[in-house]
Design an enzyme around this catalytic site. Structure first.
Site, PDB file in Angstrom:
ATOM      1  CB  SER A 124      -3.569  27.081 -18.094  1.00 13.29           C
ATOM      2  OG  SER A 124      -4.021  27.376 -19.393  1.00 13.29           O
ATOM      3  CE1 TYR A 148      -8.759  25.368 -15.962  1.00 15.33           C
ATOM      4  CE2 TYR A 148      -8.087  26.731 -17.825  1.00 15.33           C
ATOM      5  CZ  TYR A 148      -7.865  25.661 -16.980  1.00 15.33           C
ATOM      6  OH  TYR A 148      -6.743  24.888 -17.145  1.00 15.33           O
ATOM      7  CE  LYS A 152      -5.806  25.165 -13.736  1.00 13.78           C
ATOM      8  NZ  LYS A 152      -5.376  24.022 -12.920  1.00 13.78           N
TER       9      LYS A 152
HETATM   10  P1  NAD Z   1      -8.540  15.923 -16.553  1.00 14.67           P
HETATM   11  O1  NAD Z   1      -9.905  16.424 -16.298  1.00 14.67           O
HETATM   12  O2  NAD Z   1      -8.360  14.808 -17.517  1.00 14.67           O
HETATM   13  O3  NAD Z   1      -7.834  15.521 -15.183  1.00 14.67           O
HETATM   14  C1  NAD Z   1      -8.138  16.160 -13.958  1.00 14.67           C
HETATM   15  C2  NAD Z   1      -8.409  15.074 -12.947  1.00 14.67           C
HETATM   16  O4  NAD Z   1      -8.703  15.663 -11.683  1.00 14.67           O
HETATM   17  C3  NAD Z   1      -9.620  14.204 -13.311  1.00 14.67           C
HETATM   18  O5  NAD Z   1      -9.265  12.855 -13.208  1.00 14.67           O
HETATM   19  C4  NAD Z   1     -10.689  14.578 -12.287  1.00 14.67           C
HETATM   20  O6  NAD Z   1     -11.535  13.492 -11.991  1.00 14.67           O
HETATM   21  C5  NAD Z   1      -9.823  14.987 -11.105  1.00 14.67           C
HETATM   22  N1  NAD Z   1     -10.430  15.948 -10.188  1.00 14.67           N
HETATM   23  C6  NAD Z   1     -11.050  17.122 -10.480  1.00 14.67           C
HETATM   24  N2  NAD Z   1     -11.426  17.740  -9.355  1.00 14.67           N
HETATM   25  C7  NAD Z   1     -11.030  16.956  -8.315  1.00 14.67           C
HETATM   26  C8  NAD Z   1     -11.129  17.058  -6.918  1.00 14.67           C
HETATM   27  N3  NAD Z   1     -11.734  18.104  -6.342  1.00 14.67           N
HETATM   28  N4  NAD Z   1     -10.623  16.071  -6.152  1.00 14.67           N
HETATM   29  C9  NAD Z   1     -10.022  15.002  -6.718  1.00 14.67           C
HETATM   30  N5  NAD Z   1      -9.900  14.844  -8.055  1.00 14.67           N
HETATM   31  C10 NAD Z   1     -10.402  15.821  -8.840  1.00 14.67           C
HETATM   32  O7  NAD Z   1      -7.656  17.186 -16.999  1.00 14.67           O
HETATM   33  P2  NAD Z   1      -6.188  17.235 -17.559  1.00 14.67           P
HETATM   34  O8  NAD Z   1      -6.262  17.666 -18.978  1.00 14.67           O
HETATM   35  O9  NAD Z   1      -5.446  16.007 -17.203  1.00 14.67           O
HETATM   36  O10 NAD Z   1      -5.644  18.470 -16.735  1.00 14.67           O
HETATM   37  C11 NAD Z   1      -4.908  18.324 -15.536  1.00 14.67           C
HETATM   38  C12 NAD Z   1      -4.622  19.693 -14.961  1.00 14.67           C
HETATM   39  O11 NAD Z   1      -3.927  20.472 -15.926  1.00 14.67           O
HETATM   40  C13 NAD Z   1      -5.879  20.492 -14.597  1.00 14.67           C
HETATM   41  O12 NAD Z   1      -5.629  21.201 -13.403  1.00 14.67           O
HETATM   42  C14 NAD Z   1      -6.034  21.449 -15.759  1.00 14.67           C
HETATM   43  O13 NAD Z   1      -6.695  22.632 -15.400  1.00 14.67           O
HETATM   44  C15 NAD Z   1      -4.579  21.707 -16.140  1.00 14.67           C
HETATM   45  N6  NAD Z   1      -4.421  22.114 -17.533  1.00 14.67           N
HETATM   46  C16 NAD Z   1      -4.916  21.316 -18.527  1.00 14.67           C
HETATM   47  C17 NAD Z   1      -4.782  21.711 -19.850  1.00 14.67           C
HETATM   48  C18 NAD Z   1      -5.367  20.858 -20.960  1.00 14.67           C
HETATM   49  O14 NAD Z   1      -5.552  21.366 -22.067  1.00 14.67           O
HETATM   50  N7  NAD Z   1      -5.637  19.582 -20.770  1.00 14.67           N
HETATM   51  C19 NAD Z   1      -4.130  22.905 -20.163  1.00 14.67           C
HETATM   52  C20 NAD Z   1      -3.617  23.673 -19.123  1.00 14.67           C
HETATM   53  C21 NAD Z   1      -3.768  23.262 -17.811  1.00 14.67           C
HETATM   54  C1  UD1 Z   2      -8.648  26.365 -24.687  1.00 17.88           C
HETATM   55  C2  UD1 Z   2      -9.109  27.212 -23.523  1.00 17.88           C
HETATM   56  C3  UD1 Z   2      -7.910  27.503 -22.633  1.00 17.88           C
HETATM   57  C4  UD1 Z   2      -7.225  26.201 -22.201  1.00 17.88           C
HETATM   58  C5  UD1 Z   2      -6.823  25.435 -23.473  1.00 17.88           C
HETATM   59  C6  UD1 Z   2      -6.159  24.128 -23.193  1.00 17.88           C
HETATM   60  C7  UD1 Z   2     -10.991  28.516 -24.431  1.00 17.88           C
HETATM   61  C8  UD1 Z   2     -11.462  29.866 -24.861  1.00 17.88           C
HETATM   62  N1  UD1 Z   2      -9.688  28.438 -24.034  1.00 17.88           N
HETATM   63  O1  UD1 Z   2      -7.706  27.115 -25.381  1.00 17.88           O
HETATM   64  O2  UD1 Z   2      -8.311  28.211 -21.481  1.00 17.88           O
HETATM   65  O3  UD1 Z   2      -6.078  26.483 -21.420  1.00 17.88           O
HETATM   66  O4  UD1 Z   2      -8.013  25.189 -24.235  1.00 17.88           O
HETATM   67  O5  UD1 Z   2      -7.069  23.234 -22.627  1.00 17.88           O
HETATM   68  O6  UD1 Z   2     -11.733  27.558 -24.401  1.00 17.88           O
HETATM   69  N2  UD1 Z   2     -10.902  25.281 -32.622  1.00 17.88           N
HETATM   70  C9  UD1 Z   2     -11.710  25.135 -33.727  1.00 17.88           C
HETATM   71  N3  UD1 Z   2     -12.738  24.250 -33.646  1.00 17.88           N
HETATM   72  C10 UD1 Z   2     -12.998  23.502 -32.528  1.00 17.88           C
HETATM   73  C11 UD1 Z   2     -12.161  23.669 -31.406  1.00 17.88           C
HETATM   74  C12 UD1 Z   2     -11.130  24.576 -31.485  1.00 17.88           C
HETATM   75  O7  UD1 Z   2     -11.513  25.785 -34.746  1.00 17.88           O
HETATM   76  O8  UD1 Z   2     -13.975  22.729 -32.512  1.00 17.88           O
HETATM   77  C13 UD1 Z   2      -9.749  26.219 -32.715  1.00 17.88           C
HETATM   78  C14 UD1 Z   2      -9.789  27.351 -31.702  1.00 17.88           C
HETATM   79  O9  UD1 Z   2     -10.471  28.458 -32.224  1.00 17.88           O
HETATM   80  C15 UD1 Z   2      -8.292  27.602 -31.487  1.00 17.88           C
HETATM   81  C16 UD1 Z   2      -7.654  26.231 -31.682  1.00 17.88           C
HETATM   82  O10 UD1 Z   2      -8.606  25.467 -32.435  1.00 17.88           O
HETATM   83  O11 UD1 Z   2      -7.795  28.461 -32.495  1.00 17.88           O
HETATM   84  C17 UD1 Z   2      -7.369  25.514 -30.379  1.00 17.88           C
HETATM   85  O12 UD1 Z   2      -8.560  25.486 -29.585  1.00 17.88           O
HETATM   86  P1  UD1 Z   2      -8.625  24.699 -28.192  1.00 17.88           P
HETATM   87  O13 UD1 Z   2      -8.119  23.315 -28.380  1.00 17.88           O
HETATM   88  O14 UD1 Z   2      -9.991  24.862 -27.652  1.00 17.88           O
HETATM   89  O15 UD1 Z   2      -7.552  25.448 -27.286  1.00 17.88           O
HETATM   90  P2  UD1 Z   2      -7.430  27.006 -26.892  1.00 17.88           P
HETATM   91  O16 UD1 Z   2      -8.427  27.827 -27.578  1.00 17.88           O
HETATM   92  O17 UD1 Z   2      -5.998  27.378 -27.051  1.00 17.88           O
END
Ligand code: NAD
Ligand code: UD1
Length: 337
Positions: A124, A148, A152
């Site tokens: 991330s 978190y 990572k």
């Molecule tokens: P998500 O929660 O929708 O998907 C994660 C999946 O992993 C879920 O289906 C959950 O049930 C499964 N899971 C969790 N722990 C598990 C375990 N111990 N064994 C088996 N399954 C397990 O999340 P996502 O948004 O699809 O994210 C996927 C990956 O990307 C995650 O590792 C997350 O940290 C990373 N990531 C997500 C974002 C984001 O904003 N969505 C941003 C940066 C990184």
């Molecule tokens: C968040 C996580 C980050 C993660 C990323 C993607 C935090 C502090 N950081 O980041 O670790 O990798 O999501 O999943 O949670 N915002 C509002 N109102 C809301 C929600 C968000 O104004 O209800 C604003 C936030 O202040 C930010 C932007 O929208 O400026 C995006 O927020 P968000 O979607 O939560 O992502 P990140 O803050 O980038």
């Protein structure tokens, strides 16, 4: 080629599996369904007219991992399984470290045992903390302040040491910026369990009438309109990035790290406007205090992914808002509906 996808029932995993299947790959999924629904995979099968082999289980369980590696001819692993809520990680750090860090170690042990040494890992942009300058390059220092983000970063260190210890490992660390949007069919998308923490699912729930209004966290940042700026990336572009990463692993690069973002930053109010355009309604919002831990702006320099993977995001902010609205309006209660 069979690709083993952990966490494949989740938001990014389900979209990536669509692209893998449409690209002719076989897919095996392990997911404990702690934050997802099996229905997502059923819909993936409808979209692609192909089938997915699903195991319900945990990446912390070596027995099921060994079983999967022995039953399938797996060439590579995409490791999405993980917990992803920053706030929850502050309250439950041990759960996050166990799931995200130990889970990856156990997975890598099973991979080593099965002699499968190609891995794509979901990292991330949170690992950059509050960057000294923008746009962010992969070479920037890493620094993160919550469990978190630490989990990572710890996994990145584990994988770096693993690749250094044994040159037969090929590992792509993908640092995602802010994934949003949904598949064009509107049948799969992001389905938060609770009140959404992230901006786009929150806006979508206001648009569909599930929430009264959006709280905009701060309007006094040093950005073009005072609200926070992020690099939102369409989940289908992100999904395709994983296929490009798999191609890269086939060239035996060792460990490689890429920013997966668009390189463009949009503010909270830019996203609200795009969503209003997509759904044809106004989104009620109020300005509230900054959210603790938030930074003013964050966006990628994605040139390394372009030159080394041949990957670049192609979807626009309007595509992100329209697909998100299609998913939300067709599925106001997510997969449960
Ligand atoms: P998500 O929660 O929708 O998907 C994660 C999946 O992993 C879920 O289906 C959950 O049930 C499964 N899971 C969790 N722990 C598990 C375990 N111990 N064994 C088996 N399954 C397990 O999340 P996502 O948004 O699809 O994210 C996927 C990956 O990307 C995650 O590792 C997350 O940290 C990373 N990531 C997500 C974002 C984001 O904003 N969505 C941003 C940066 C990184
Ligand atoms: C968040 C996580 C980050 C993660 C990323 C993607 C935090 C502090 N950081 O980041 O670790 O990798 O999501 O999943 O949670 N915002 C509002 N109102 C809301 C929600 C968000 O104004 O209800 C604003 C936030 O202040 C930010 C932007 O929208 O400026 C995006 O927020 P968000 O979607 O939560 O992502 P990140 O803050 O980038």
């Amino acid at each position: 080629m069979t690709i083993f996808v952990t966490g494949g029932a989740g938001y990014i995993g389900s979209h990536t599996i669509v692209e893998l299947l449409e690209n002719g790959q076989q897919v095996v999924v392990l997911d404990n369904l702690s934050n997802s629904s099996k229905e997502a995979l059923r819909r993936v099968e409808v979209i692609t007219s192909k089938s997915v082999t699903f195991y319900q289980g945990d990446v912390l369980d070596p027995i099921i991992l060994n079983k999967i590696f022995s039953e399938h001819d797996i060439t590579s692993v995409i490791h999405f399984a993980g917990l992803k809520s920053v706030g929850e990680s502050v309250v439950q750090p041990l759960r996050y470290y166990e799931n995200n860090v130990t889970g990856t170690v156990v997975l890598c042990q099973a991979m080593a045992k099965a002699n499968v040494k190609n891995l794509v890992f979901s990292s991330s942009a949170t690992v950059y903390g509050d960057p000294a300058s923008l746009p962010i390059l992969e070479s920037f220092p890493t620094d993160t302040t919550n469990p978190y983000g630490q989990s990572k970063l710890m996994v990145e260190h584990v994988l770096t040491d693993l690749a250094a210890s044994d040159s037969s490992w090929n590992i792509a660390v993908l640092r995602y910026f802010n994934p949003v949007g949904a598949h064009a069919s509107g049948t799969i998308g992001e389905d938060p369990n609770d009140i959404p923490n992230n901006l786009m699912p929150f806006i979508a729930q206001v648009a569909v009438g599930k929430r009264d209004k959006l709280n905009v966290f701060g309007s006094d940042y040093d950005t073009h309109d005072g609200t926070g700026v992020r690099d939102y990336i369409h989940v289908v572009d992100l999904a395709i990035g994983h296929l490009k990463a798999l191609d890269k692993l086939a060239t035996n690069p060792g460990l490689v790290t890429y920013n997966i973002g668009t390189g463009v930053g949009y503010s909270v109010l830019d996203m609200v406007k795009a969503f209003e355009k997509a759904c044809g309604k106004s989104i009620a919002y109020q300005i509230v205090d900054r959210r603790p831990g938030d930074i003013a702006a964050c966006y990628a320099n994605p040139k390394k992914a372009k030159s080394e993977l041949g990957w670049a995001a192609i979807h626009t902010i309007d595509d992100m808002a329209q697909s998100s609205w299609l998913w939300q309006s067709n599925n106001p209660n997510g997969y449960e509906g």
